[in-house]
Design an enzyme around this catalytic site. Structure first.
Site, PDB file in Angstrom:
ATOM      1  NE  ARG A  15      21.175 -15.690 -80.882  1.00 55.00           N
ATOM      2  CZ  ARG A  15      21.469 -16.370 -79.771  1.00 55.00           C
ATOM      3  NH1 ARG A  15      21.169 -15.865 -78.593  1.00 55.00           N
ATOM      4  NH2 ARG A  15      22.068 -17.544 -79.827  1.00 55.00           N
ATOM      5  CB  ILE A  16      26.002 -11.348 -85.374  1.00 53.28           C
ATOM      6  CG1 ILE A  16      25.172 -12.216 -86.323  1.00 53.28           C
ATOM      7  CG2 ILE A  16      27.443 -11.239 -85.883  1.00 53.28           C
ATOM      8  CD1 ILE A  16      25.647 -13.653 -86.458  1.00 53.28           C
ATOM      9  CG  ASP A  37      21.773  -3.222 -78.725  1.00 54.69           C
ATOM     10  OD1 ASP A  37      22.081  -4.000 -79.631  1.00 54.69           O
ATOM     11  OD2 ASP A  37      20.586  -3.002 -78.389  1.00 54.69           O
ATOM     12  CB  SER A 152      25.100 -13.154 -95.984  1.00 59.93           C
ATOM     13  OG  SER A 152      25.370 -14.111 -96.996  1.00 59.93           O
ATOM     14  CB  CYS A 153      25.702 -16.454 -91.953  1.00 63.52           C
ATOM     15  SG  CYS A 153      23.922 -16.525 -92.276  1.00 63.52           S
ATOM     16  CB  THR A 183      16.397 -15.138 -87.589  1.00 57.17           C
ATOM     17  OG1 THR A 183      15.328 -14.470 -88.277  1.00 57.17           O
ATOM     18  CG2 THR A 183      17.121 -16.062 -88.560  1.00 57.17           C
ATOM     19  NE  ARG A 200      10.921 -12.418 -93.497  1.00 59.91           N
ATOM     20  CZ  ARG A 200      12.037 -12.834 -92.917  1.00 59.91           C
ATOM     21  NH1 ARG A 200      12.033 -13.082 -91.614  1.00 59.91           N
ATOM     22  NH2 ARG A 200      13.145 -13.021 -93.610  1.00 59.91           N
ATOM     23  CG  ASN A 318      22.587 -19.843 -88.747  1.00 56.03           C
ATOM     24  OD1 ASN A 318      22.316 -21.025 -88.493  1.00 56.03           O
ATOM     25  ND2 ASN A 318      21.898 -18.836 -88.243  1.00 56.03           N
TER      26      ASN A 318
END
Length: 336
Positions: A15-16, A37, A152-153, A183, A200, A318
Site C-alpha cells: 500500500r505505501i 517485491d 510511522s504514519c 489494514t 486480529r 494514513n
C-alpha cells in the site's frame, strides 16, 4: 539547464510503496527506476493501475519481461526475497525507499548501500537506534546518515501537533485514540491470525477492533520528557482509508478553545504549512482520502476541560499523506 531527477528505488510494493509510486509519477523531481517485491510482475502492474481507494491510474501500464512500462517510463522489476541479491550499481540509485515492512534495522539495510544505493529511507519505526526523521519536524537536522527511518504514519500526524502544543502550552501527559482504517494485516473474515492479539482473528469489515499501537513510543522519540507519560490505542474501524486522531492532552497552563485554535491556525499557516492543514467544515473520512497532509486539524472539534485538559481532533489519509512525507524526505536527503 534541466535539473537532474532523483533516482528512486522502491523495495516492497504494498500500500505505501504503490502510493509512493503514484505520487512520484506526478513529481517532476523524482524518477522511479526500480521496484522489488516478491509478488508477480503482472500483479505489481495490475495493483498500480487499479486501486479500490485511489482509483484507476491515468497511464497505460504493462509489463514486458522484467520491465514495467508506465506510460513512456521504464521501471526495472525485481522479485528478490533477499534484497542483498540485487546489484543496484548500474541503476545509479539515489534513494531506496524501504517499504516492505521488514528490514527495520540499520544493519539489515546496509546491503542495499553496499550494492550501490546512496541512501535508504525505512517507511516504518526502526527496531534499533536508527536515526529517525519526520519531514517538517526535524528533517533539517539530517546529517547525511546512509540509513534513516521516516517513523510511522501516526507519528507523522501526531508529532508536529504535539510540537506546537508543547511549545505554547507545555505537555504533561497525553492519551491518543486513533480511529484507524483497517489494514492488509487484518482478516476480511473471521479466521486464524499469526498475531498474539486474538482480536486480529476477527473480520475487519464487520467489527470495530481495538488494538495496541506503537504511536506512543514513536512519539516519545521526539519528546523524551514525556517518556512513560503517553498511551495510544489504535481502534480499527470498517473503512478502507483515513484515520481520525483524538488527542487528549494534559497541559501545563490554563487556556481556552479560542486561544488554542488561534495558536494552531497561526503555526499551521506558517511554520507547518507544508505538512499540516486546518478546517472547520463538518467533513467525514471520505473527504480526506488522498489528502497530501500529515494531518488536517478539525478546529470545530477542539475542546478544553477545566482549562488544562485539551482535546484536538485531526484527520489523516494514513497511506497517501504518509507516502507524501516519504517522498519529501527522499528529495531532501538526496541533496547530500
Amino acid at each position: 539547464m534541466t535539473k537532474k531527477k532523483i533516482r528512486v528505488f522502491i523495495n516492497g510494493f504494498g500500500r505505501i510503496g504503490r502510493a509512493v509510486a503514484r505520487i512520484m509519477l506526478e513529481d517532476e523531481c523524482c524518477e522511479l527506476v526500480g521496484i522489488n517485491d516478491i509478488c508477480s510482475y503482472e500483479q505489481m502492474a495490475y495493483l498500480l493501475k487499479y486501486d479500490s481507494v485511489y482509483g484507476t491510474l491515468p497511464y497505460v501500464v504493462n509489463v514486458e519481461d522484467d520491465i514495467l512500462f508506465i506510460g513512456t517510463q521504464k521501471v526495472q522489476l525485481f522479485s528478490e526475497a533477499d534484497p542483498s541479491n540485487m546489484d543496484l550499481r548500474v541503476m545509479e540509485i539515489d534513494v531506496v525507499l524501504q517499504c516492505s515492512g521488514m528490514f527495520l534495522t540499520t544493519a539489515s539495510n546496509l546491503p542495499l548501500i553496499r550494492n550501490g544505493a546512496k541512501k535508504v529511507i525505512v517507511s516504518a519505526p526502526s527496531s534499533d537506534d536508527m536515526p529517525t526523521y519526520i519531514y517538517g519536524v526535524n528533517h533539517k537536522k539530517y546529517r547525511d546518515e546512509p540509513v534513516i527511518s521516516n517513523s510511522s504514519c501516526s507519528a507523522n500526524a501526531i508529532v508536529p501537533i504535539f510540537q506546537i502544543v508543547d511549545t505554547y502550552f507545555g505537555i504533561e501527559s497525553a492519551m491518543m485514540s486513533m480511529y484507524h482504517s483497517y489494514t492488509v494485516y487484518q482478516n476480511l473474515l473471521d479466521s486464524k491470525h499469526y498475531s498474539d492479539d486474538i482480536r486480529r482473528t476477527r473480520s475487519a469489515t464487520q467489527n470495530i477492533i481495538p488494538l495496541m499501537s506503537s504511536a506512543a513510543e514513536a512519539t516519545e522519540t521526539f519528546f523524551p520528557h514525556l517518556k512513560g507519560k503517553m498511551y495510544a490505542k489504535s481502534i480499527r474501524v470498517p473503512v478502507p482509508s483515513t484515520t481520525l486522531y483524538e488527542l487528549h492532552i494534559q497541559i501545563g497552563k490554563k487556556t481556552g478553545v479560542q486561544e488554542v485554535n488561534q495558536v494552531l491556525r497561526e503555526e499551521i499557516g506558517g511554520t507547518y504549512s507544508d505538512i499540516l492543514d486546518v478546517t472547520e467544515l463538518p467533513g467525514s473520512s471520505l473527504e480526506y482520502i488522498q489528502s497530501p497532509y500529515s494531518a488536517v486539524l478539525n478546529l470545530s472539534l477542539t475542546a478544553v476541560v477545566e482549562e488544562d485538559l485539551l482535546r484536538i481532533s485531526a484527520w489523516q489519509d494514513n497511506e497517501y499523506g504518509y507516502a507524501k512525507r516519504v517522498v519529501d524526505m527522499a528529495k531532501y536527503i538526496a541533496q547530500y
